[in-house]
Design a protein around this motif. Structure first.
Motif, PDB file in Angstrom:
ATOM      1  N   VAL A 137     -17.996  -1.812   6.088  1.00  0.00           N
ATOM      2  CA  VAL A 137     -17.410  -1.732   7.414  1.00  0.00           C
ATOM      3  C   VAL A 137     -17.315  -0.298   7.922  1.00  0.00           C
ATOM      4  CG1 VAL A 137     -15.362  -2.302   8.774  1.00  0.00           C
ATOM      5  CG2 VAL A 137     -16.171  -3.891   7.027  1.00  0.00           C
ATOM      6  N   ARG A 138     -16.853   0.600   7.071  1.00  0.00           N
ATOM      7  CA  ARG A 138     -16.689   1.994   7.499  1.00  0.00           C
ATOM      8  C   ARG A 138     -17.981   2.767   7.326  1.00  0.00           C
ATOM      9  NH1 ARG A 138     -11.156   4.922   6.315  1.00  0.00           N
ATOM     10  NH2 ARG A 138     -12.659   6.580   6.601  1.00  0.00           N
ATOM     11  N   GLU A 139     -18.369   3.484   8.361  1.00  0.00           N
ATOM     12  CA  GLU A 139     -19.613   4.260   8.308  1.00  0.00           C
ATOM     13  C   GLU A 139     -19.536   5.418   7.324  1.00  0.00           C
ATOM     14  OE1 GLU A 139     -21.415   5.351  11.987  1.00  0.00           O
ATOM     15  OE2 GLU A 139     -20.864   3.453  12.923  1.00  0.00           O
ATOM     16  N   ASP A 140     -18.347   5.964   7.096  1.00  0.00           N
ATOM     17  CA  ASP A 140     -18.202   7.097   6.188  1.00  0.00           C
ATOM     18  C   ASP A 140     -17.954   6.667   4.740  1.00  0.00           C
ATOM     19  OD1 ASP A 140     -15.658   6.092   6.665  1.00  0.00           O
ATOM     20  OD2 ASP A 140     -14.698   8.062   6.660  1.00  0.00           O
ATOM     21  N   ALA A 141     -17.981   5.357   4.460  1.00  0.00           N
ATOM     22  CA  ALA A 141     -17.751   4.860   3.103  1.00  0.00           C
ATOM     23  C   ALA A 141     -19.010   5.045   2.254  1.00  0.00           C
ATOM     24  CB  ALA A 141     -17.355   3.384   3.153  1.00  0.00           C
ATOM     25  N   ASP A 142     -18.812   5.169   0.963  1.00  0.00           N
ATOM     26  CA  ASP A 142     -19.904   5.321  -0.007  1.00  0.00           C
ATOM     27  C   ASP A 142     -20.462   3.926  -0.298  1.00  0.00           C
ATOM     28  OD1 ASP A 142     -21.497   5.654  -2.265  1.00  0.00           O
ATOM     29  OD2 ASP A 142     -20.104   7.037  -3.243  1.00  0.00           O
ATOM     30  N   ALA A 143     -21.576   3.574   0.345  1.00  0.00           N
ATOM     31  CA  ALA A 143     -22.149   2.227   0.206  1.00  0.00           C
ATOM     32  C   ALA A 143     -22.516   1.922  -1.238  1.00  0.00           C
ATOM     33  CB  ALA A 143     -23.373   2.081   1.110  1.00  0.00           C
ATOM     34  N   SER A 144     -23.079   2.892  -1.960  1.00  0.00           N
ATOM     35  CA  SER A 144     -23.468   2.627  -3.349  1.00  0.00           C
ATOM     36  C   SER A 144     -22.245   2.315  -4.208  1.00  0.00           C
ATOM     37  CB  SER A 144     -24.261   3.795  -3.933  1.00  0.00           C
ATOM     38  OG  SER A 144     -23.491   4.970  -3.999  1.00  0.00           O
ATOM     39  N   LEU A 145     -21.127   2.989  -3.973  1.00  0.00           N
ATOM     40  CA  LEU A 145     -19.902   2.712  -4.719  1.00  0.00           C
ATOM     41  C   LEU A 145     -19.383   1.315  -4.400  1.00  0.00           C
ATOM     42  CD1 LEU A 145     -17.485   3.451  -6.523  1.00  0.00           C
ATOM     43  CD2 LEU A 145     -16.430   4.469  -4.491  1.00  0.00           C
ATOM     44  N   LEU A 146     -19.345   0.943  -3.125  1.00  0.00           N
ATOM     45  CA  LEU A 146     -18.812  -0.362  -2.742  1.00  0.00           C
ATOM     46  C   LEU A 146     -19.702  -1.499  -3.241  1.00  0.00           C
ATOM     47  CD1 LEU A 146     -17.491   0.536   0.799  1.00  0.00           C
ATOM     48  CD2 LEU A 146     -16.149   0.116  -1.267  1.00  0.00           C
ATOM     49  N   ILE A 147     -21.009  -1.313  -3.225  1.00  0.00           N
ATOM     50  CA  ILE A 147     -21.906  -2.323  -3.781  1.00  0.00           C
ATOM     51  C   ILE A 147     -21.710  -2.412  -5.292  1.00  0.00           C
ATOM     52  CG2 ILE A 147     -24.343  -2.838  -4.241  1.00  0.00           C
ATOM     53  CD1 ILE A 147     -24.871  -1.786  -1.340  1.00  0.00           C
ATOM     54  N   ALA A 148     -21.565  -1.276  -5.962  1.00  0.00           N
ATOM     55  CA  ALA A 148     -21.317  -1.268  -7.405  1.00  0.00           C
ATOM     56  C   ALA A 148     -20.015  -1.987  -7.737  1.00  0.00           C
ATOM     57  CB  ALA A 148     -21.284   0.174  -7.924  1.00  0.00           C
ATOM     58  N   VAL A 149     -18.976  -1.780  -6.934  1.00  0.00           N
ATOM     59  CA  VAL A 149     -17.700  -2.481  -7.134  1.00  0.00           C
ATOM     60  C   VAL A 149     -17.919  -3.987  -7.031  1.00  0.00           C
ATOM     61  CG1 VAL A 149     -15.430  -2.945  -6.101  1.00  0.00           C
ATOM     62  CG2 VAL A 149     -16.191  -0.584  -6.454  1.00  0.00           C
ATOM     63  N   ALA A 150     -18.637  -4.435  -6.004  1.00  0.00           N
ATOM     64  CA  ALA A 150     -18.890  -5.867  -5.826  1.00  0.00           C
ATOM     65  C   ALA A 150     -19.645  -6.433  -7.029  1.00  0.00           C
ATOM     66  CB  ALA A 150     -19.670  -6.109  -4.536  1.00  0.00           C
ATOM     67  N   VAL A 151     -20.686  -5.753  -7.482  1.00  0.00           N
ATOM     68  CA  VAL A 151     -21.477  -6.220  -8.624  1.00  0.00           C
ATOM     69  C   VAL A 151     -20.609  -6.293  -9.882  1.00  0.00           C
ATOM     70  CG1 VAL A 151     -23.396  -5.622 -10.165  1.00  0.00           C
ATOM     71  CG2 VAL A 151     -23.691  -5.463  -7.688  1.00  0.00           C
ATOM     72  N   CYS A 152     -19.794  -5.264 -10.133  1.00  0.00           N
ATOM     73  CA  CYS A 152     -18.922  -5.246 -11.318  1.00  0.00           C
ATOM     74  C   CYS A 152     -17.907  -6.386 -11.288  1.00  0.00           C
ATOM     75  CB  CYS A 152     -18.169  -3.919 -11.415  1.00  0.00           C
ATOM     76  SG  CYS A 152     -19.142  -2.534 -11.990  1.00  0.00           S
ATOM     77  N   VAL A 153     -17.239  -6.554 -10.173  1.00  0.00           N
ATOM     78  CA  VAL A 153     -16.201  -7.582 -10.061  1.00  0.00           C
ATOM     79  C   VAL A 153     -16.802  -8.969 -10.286  1.00  0.00           C
ATOM     80  CG1 VAL A 153     -14.636  -8.690  -8.425  1.00  0.00           C
ATOM     81  CG2 VAL A 153     -14.641  -6.210  -8.655  1.00  0.00           C
ATOM     82  N   ILE A 154     -17.954  -9.219  -9.705  1.00  0.00           N
ATOM     83  CA  ILE A 154     -18.600 -10.522  -9.885  1.00  0.00           C
ATOM     84  C   ILE A 154     -18.995 -10.724 -11.346  1.00  0.00           C
ATOM     85  CG2 ILE A 154     -20.681 -11.849  -9.334  1.00  0.00           C
ATOM     86  CD1 ILE A 154     -20.398 -10.689  -6.446  1.00  0.00           C
ATOM     87  N   ARG A 155     -19.543  -9.704 -11.992  1.00  0.00           N
ATOM     88  CA  ARG A 155     -19.930  -9.824 -13.408  1.00  0.00           C
ATOM     89  C   ARG A 155     -18.706 -10.070 -14.280  1.00  0.00           C
ATOM     90  NH1 ARG A 155     -25.267  -8.527 -14.319  1.00  0.00           N
ATOM     91  NH2 ARG A 155     -25.004  -8.223 -16.551  1.00  0.00           N
ATOM     92  N   MET A 156     -17.610  -9.377 -13.998  1.00  0.00           N
ATOM     93  CA  MET A 156     -16.385  -9.562 -14.779  1.00  0.00           C
ATOM     94  C   MET A 156     -15.837 -10.977 -14.599  1.00  0.00           C
ATOM     95  SD  MET A 156     -14.660  -5.821 -14.154  1.00  0.00           S
ATOM     96  CE  MET A 156     -13.146  -6.169 -15.034  1.00  0.00           C
ATOM     97  N   ALA A 157     -15.813 -11.474 -13.379  1.00  0.00           N
ATOM     98  CA  ALA A 157     -15.314 -12.826 -13.105  1.00  0.00           C
ATOM     99  C   ALA A 157     -16.201 -13.873 -13.767  1.00  0.00           C
ATOM    100  CB  ALA A 157     -15.209 -13.060 -11.595  1.00  0.00           C
ATOM    101  N   GLU A 158     -17.524 -13.669 -13.708  1.00  0.00           N
ATOM    102  CA  GLU A 158     -18.460 -14.604 -14.356  1.00  0.00           C
ATOM    103  C   GLU A 158     -18.230 -14.620 -15.870  1.00  0.00           C
ATOM    104  OE1 GLU A 158     -20.840 -16.665 -13.254  1.00  0.00           O
ATOM    105  OE2 GLU A 158     -20.762 -16.166 -11.123  1.00  0.00           O
ATOM    106  N   ARG A 159     -18.048 -13.458 -16.460  1.00  0.00           N
ATOM    107  CA  ARG A 159     -17.817 -13.355 -17.901  1.00  0.00           C
ATOM    108  C   ARG A 159     -16.527 -14.069 -18.285  1.00  0.00           C
ATOM    109  NH1 ARG A 159     -17.633  -8.017 -18.513  1.00  0.00           N
ATOM    110  NH2 ARG A 159     -19.821  -7.862 -18.001  1.00  0.00           N
ATOM    111  N   GLU A 160     -15.464 -13.888 -17.495  1.00  0.00           N
ATOM    112  CA  GLU A 160     -14.197 -14.566 -17.771  1.00  0.00           C
ATOM    113  C   GLU A 160     -14.345 -16.077 -17.691  1.00  0.00           C
ATOM    114  OE1 GLU A 160     -11.080 -13.153 -15.266  1.00  0.00           O
ATOM    115  OE2 GLU A 160     -11.098 -11.169 -16.159  1.00  0.00           O
TER     116      GLU A 160
END
Length: 164
Positions: A137-160
């Motif tokens: 949403v924010r233009e000044d946000a670090d897109a690679s960090l936010l995508i990495a967060v999404a990928v990590c959270v999904i992997r953690m939830a899948e593992r659980e």
């Protein structure tokens, strides 16, 4: 900026492209097979490693780290003392905390900082089964960090889910 993630969790090596809203390759998620712990690299189209995602080995609760240039950028853990099962906290190295909540396994959740929406992750916009969108949403946000967060959270939830 919106990104399209074609999530191939069960692919050998877990390699898949993330496209921008114009259909161009924006990031490559490169899974590192045959490693002791879950490791992924998020690369730009030329192959430069932007961030590395790693499962923490010695953690009582599941956790993953996001590293940039060998330094820990963020640590992601399930939020303690939350009534919601799908609630994660991202502790950035500068002391900032991001909040991730929603229906993680359904790919319907948000990443916020201090109540302000940074990214919205949704499968609603798409008709493909293993695909979800990440709207930074924010233009000044670090897109690679936010995508990495999404990928990590999904992997953690899948593992659980697999462990339950």
């Amino acid at each position: 900026m919106k990104y399209l993630v074609c999530d191939k969790i069960f692919a050998i090596g877990d390699d898949y492209w993330i496209e921008d809203e114009r259909g161009r390759h924006a990031f490559l998620v490169d899974g590192k097979a045959l490693r002791l712990r879950d490791t992924l690299e998020l690369k730009d189209p030329s192959g430069y490693v932007l961030v590395t995602l790693r499962q923490k080995l010695l953690s009582l609760r599941g956790a993953m780290t996001i590293e940039r240039d060998g330094e820990t950028l963020a640590t992601i853990r399930r939020k303690r003392l939350s009534l919601l099962r799908n609630h994660f906290r991202v502790a950035l190295s500068d002391g900032t905390e991001l909040d991730v909540s929603g229906r993680i396994l359904d790919r319907e959740f948000a990443v916020e900082y201090d109540g302000e929406l940074l990214a919205h992750i949704s499968r609603r916009w798409l008709t493909l089964r293993d695909t979800y969108g990440v709207d930074v949403v924010r233009e000044d946000a670090d897109a690679s960090l936010l995508i990495a967060v999404a990928v990590c959270v999904i992997r953690m939830a899948e593992r659980e889910r697999e462990e339950d």
